[in-house]
Scaffold this motif. Sequence first.
Motif, PDB file in Angstrom:
ATOM      1  N   PRO A  47       0.838  -1.204   0.000  1.00 26.39           N
ATOM      2  CA  PRO A  47       0.000   0.000   0.000  1.00 26.39           C
ATOM      3  C   PRO A  47       0.875   1.257   0.000  1.00 26.39           C
ATOM      4  N   SER A  48       0.362   2.327  -0.568  1.00 23.31           N
ATOM      5  CA  SER A  48       1.043   3.629  -0.463  1.00 23.31           C
ATOM      6  C   SER A  48       0.013   4.741  -0.590  1.00 23.31           C
ATOM      7  N   TRP A  49       0.211   5.779   0.215  1.00 24.85           N
ATOM      8  CA  TRP A  49      -0.660   6.953   0.196  1.00 24.85           C
ATOM      9  C   TRP A  49       0.145   8.131  -0.350  1.00 24.85           C
ATOM     10  N   ILE A  50      -0.498   8.955  -1.159  1.00 19.53           N
ATOM     11  CA  ILE A  50       0.144  10.134  -1.722  1.00 19.53           C
ATOM     12  C   ILE A  50      -0.814  11.310  -1.612  1.00 19.53           C
ATOM     13  N   GLN A  62       6.197  15.288   0.426  1.00 21.36           N
ATOM     14  CA  GLN A  62       5.072  14.664   1.114  1.00 21.36           C
ATOM     15  C   GLN A  62       5.151  14.993   2.614  1.00 21.36           C
ATOM     16  N   PRO A  63       4.046  15.457   3.205  1.00 19.35           N
ATOM     17  CA  PRO A  63       4.043  15.879   4.623  1.00 19.35           C
ATOM     18  C   PRO A  63       3.996  14.673   5.560  1.00 19.35           C
ATOM     19  N   THR A  64       5.054  13.868   5.550  1.00 17.25           N
ATOM     20  CA  THR A  64       5.045  12.613   6.304  1.00 17.25           C
ATOM     21  C   THR A  64       4.885  12.825   7.804  1.00 17.25           C
ATOM     22  N   ALA A  65       5.339  13.980   8.303  1.00 14.05           N
ATOM     23  CA  ALA A  65       5.210  14.224   9.744  1.00 14.05           C
ATOM     24  C   ALA A  65       3.756  14.359  10.171  1.00 14.05           C
ATOM     25  N   ASP A  66       2.883  14.669   9.210  1.00 15.77           N
ATOM     26  CA  ASP A  66       1.466  14.863   9.517  1.00 15.77           C
ATOM     27  C   ASP A  66       0.617  13.680   9.065  1.00 15.77           C
ATOM     28  N   MET A  67       1.267  12.591   8.622  1.00 13.59           N
ATOM     29  CA  MET A  67       0.552  11.439   8.094  1.00 13.59           C
ATOM     30  C   MET A  67       0.974  10.171   8.844  1.00 13.59           C
ATOM     31  N   ASN A  68      -0.010   9.400   9.249  1.00 13.70           N
ATOM     32  CA  ASN A  68       0.257   8.133   9.929  1.00 13.70           C
ATOM     33  C   ASN A  68      -0.519   7.027   9.212  1.00 13.70           C
ATOM     34  N   ALA A  69       0.201   6.187   8.471  1.00 16.20           N
ATOM     35  CA  ALA A  69      -0.435   5.135   7.680  1.00 16.20           C
ATOM     36  C   ALA A  69      -0.207   3.776   8.336  1.00 16.20           C
ATOM     37  N   THR A  98      -5.815  16.334  -3.472  1.00  9.58           N
ATOM     38  CA  THR A  98      -6.382  15.007  -3.633  1.00  9.58           C
ATOM     39  C   THR A  98      -5.520  14.038  -2.830  1.00  9.58           C
ATOM     40  N   ILE A  99      -6.181  13.047  -2.239  1.00  3.63           N
ATOM     41  CA  ILE A  99      -5.463  11.949  -1.599  1.00  3.63           C
ATOM     42  C   ILE A  99      -5.528  10.749  -2.534  1.00  3.63           C
ATOM     43  N   GLN A 100      -4.388  10.167  -2.799  1.00  5.70           N
ATOM     44  CA  GLN A 100      -4.345   9.000  -3.677  1.00  5.70           C
ATOM     45  C   GLN A 100      -3.848   7.788  -2.891  1.00  5.70           C
ATOM     46  N   PHE A 101      -4.473   6.646  -3.157  1.00  8.08           N
ATOM     47  CA  PHE A 101      -4.029   5.385  -2.563  1.00  8.08           C
ATOM     48  C   PHE A 101      -3.672   4.420  -3.676  1.00  8.08           C
ATOM     49  N   LYS A 102      -2.527   3.758  -3.521  1.00  3.78           N
ATOM     50  CA  LYS A 102      -2.092   2.769  -4.512  1.00  3.78           C
ATOM     51  C   LYS A 102      -1.899   1.416  -3.838  1.00  3.78           C
ATOM     52  N   GLU A 103      -2.414   0.373  -4.506  1.00  2.00           N
ATOM     53  CA  GLU A 103      -2.165  -1.007  -4.077  1.00  2.00           C
ATOM     54  C   GLU A 103      -1.407  -1.705  -5.202  1.00  2.00           C
ATOM     55  N   SER A 104      -0.173  -2.086  -4.891  1.00  2.51           N
ATOM     56  CA  SER A 104       0.706  -2.672  -5.907  1.00  2.51           C
ATOM     57  C   SER A 104       0.913  -4.159  -5.653  1.00  2.51           C
ATOM     58  N   LYS A 105       0.780  -4.941  -6.698  1.00  2.11           N
ATOM     59  CA  LYS A 105       1.066  -6.369  -6.589  1.00  2.11           C
ATOM     60  C   LYS A 105       2.581  -6.585  -6.544  1.00  2.11           C
ATOM     61  N   ALA A 107       6.521  -7.838  -7.060  1.00  2.00           N
ATOM     62  CA  ALA A 107       7.454  -8.015  -8.185  1.00  2.00           C
ATOM     63  C   ALA A 107       7.066  -7.204  -9.413  1.00  2.00           C
ATOM     64  N   GLY A 108       6.779  -5.914  -9.183  1.00  2.18           N
ATOM     65  CA  GLY A 108       6.470  -5.042 -10.317  1.00  2.18           C
ATOM     66  C   GLY A 108       5.158  -5.339 -10.975  1.00  2.18           C
ATOM     67  N   GLY A 109       4.217  -5.899 -10.213  1.00  3.03           N
ATOM     68  CA  GLY A 109       2.920  -6.251 -10.761  1.00  3.03           C
ATOM     69  C   GLY A 109       2.029  -5.046 -10.984  1.00  3.03           C
ATOM     70  N   CYS A 110       0.778  -5.295 -11.291  1.00  2.00           N
ATOM     71  CA  CYS A 110      -0.182  -4.236 -11.604  1.00  2.00           C
ATOM     72  C   CYS A 110      -0.506  -3.403 -10.366  1.00  2.00           C
ATOM     73  N   ILE A 111      -0.988  -2.179 -10.628  1.00  2.00           N
ATOM     74  CA  ILE A 111      -1.248  -1.211  -9.556  1.00  2.00           C
ATOM     75  C   ILE A 111      -2.658  -0.656  -9.702  1.00  2.00           C
ATOM     76  N   SER A 112      -3.403  -0.650  -8.599  1.00  2.00           N
ATOM     77  CA  SER A 112      -4.702   0.029  -8.545  1.00  2.00           C
ATOM     78  C   SER A 112      -4.514   1.379  -7.850  1.00  2.00           C
ATOM     79  N   VAL A 113      -5.209   2.401  -8.366  1.00  2.00           N
ATOM     80  CA  VAL A 113      -5.106   3.743  -7.785  1.00  2.00           C
ATOM     81  C   VAL A 113      -6.506   4.250  -7.473  1.00  2.00           C
ATOM     82  N   ARG A 114      -6.680   4.788  -6.274  1.00  2.00           N
ATOM     83  CA  ARG A 114      -7.939   5.419  -5.885  1.00  2.00           C
ATOM     84  C   ARG A 114      -7.634   6.865  -5.465  1.00  2.00           C
ATOM     85  N   SER A 115      -8.619   7.752  -5.627  1.00  2.00           N
ATOM     86  CA  SER A 115      -8.390   9.170  -5.346  1.00  2.00           C
ATOM     87  C   SER A 115      -9.621   9.800  -4.705  1.00  2.00           C
ATOM     88  N   ALA A 116      -9.396  10.770  -3.844  1.00  2.00           N
ATOM     89  CA  ALA A 116     -10.491  11.535  -3.226  1.00  2.00           C
ATOM     90  C   ALA A 116     -10.096  12.998  -3.149  1.00  2.00           C
TER      91      ALA A 116
END
Length: 271
Positions: A47-50, A62-69, A98-105, A107-116
């Motif tokens: 998982p990754s948040w952007i 990226q404001p990592t100090a203000d983000m807790n994932a 916008t907040i984006q979330f990525k779920e990556s498979k 070994a370089g597999g496919c990636i899903s991206v969601r945004s709000a």
Amino acid sequence: MKIFKIVLIATLIGLASNLFAQDAQHPYQDSEHTYLVTMEDGTNNTPSWIVADASGNPLAAQPTADMNATVTGNEAKLVITWNKDWASISPDGNPNFTIQFKESKPAGGCISVRSADITVKGNTFFLIAGDNANECHDEDNHILAQGASATTTVQFTVTLDDVTYALPVDTWEFDFTLAKTSADYSIDNVTVNGVSGVTDYNGISIPGNKKSVTIEVELSGPVAIAQSVTLEISDGKAKIGSIVTPDNGTGNKEQILTIDALPNTSNIRFN
């Protein structure tokens, strides 16, 4: 005329409610909100948040100090504090992101991206400590012997801002500290909102229908010695249901009340 007054009052309340209304997509500056995604495979996928601008371009820093994932099972959670530094990105003080979330498979597999979409709103809520003042000891103009010690009281006030007071706020809260300048005096009792014997000064909760609260401090000490007591308030919050809005930092947060010394007159001597 009566109809006009009713319409005017309703309009003002509606405007005020809009100022206070917030949710995770329309957070106030300094507020904390949680964002959730259910992953297909929280164990093996990455998982990754952007945080990106309104056009979807990731922020360079990226404001990592203000983000807790965190990830629990398949649930990915992001907690963000939308602090005032974020507002500086936008000249009008109401930045869009916008907040984006990525779920990556693996070994370089496919990636899903969601945004709000996110719009950070200006925060109108604040608490104010009362004005500094001087007063005489409660034994002023009373018969005492030279060197006498006695009890006296000072009353501090904390007040809710007008806009927030006009809303259906459930409660407003704050912490406070007390500091005195003279070791000759002791603090014997603290009464907050009519409740005596208060020893925990954190998380003081006041009903939303009260605009101000009195903090009464009872002290004992030599009447011929002056004493200043400082109240400092912090961590103000206003609550409507599950929505918690922090104090925006506006307004005076400190009140100093000074007990002026009575004249150190000698006792009457006999000749």
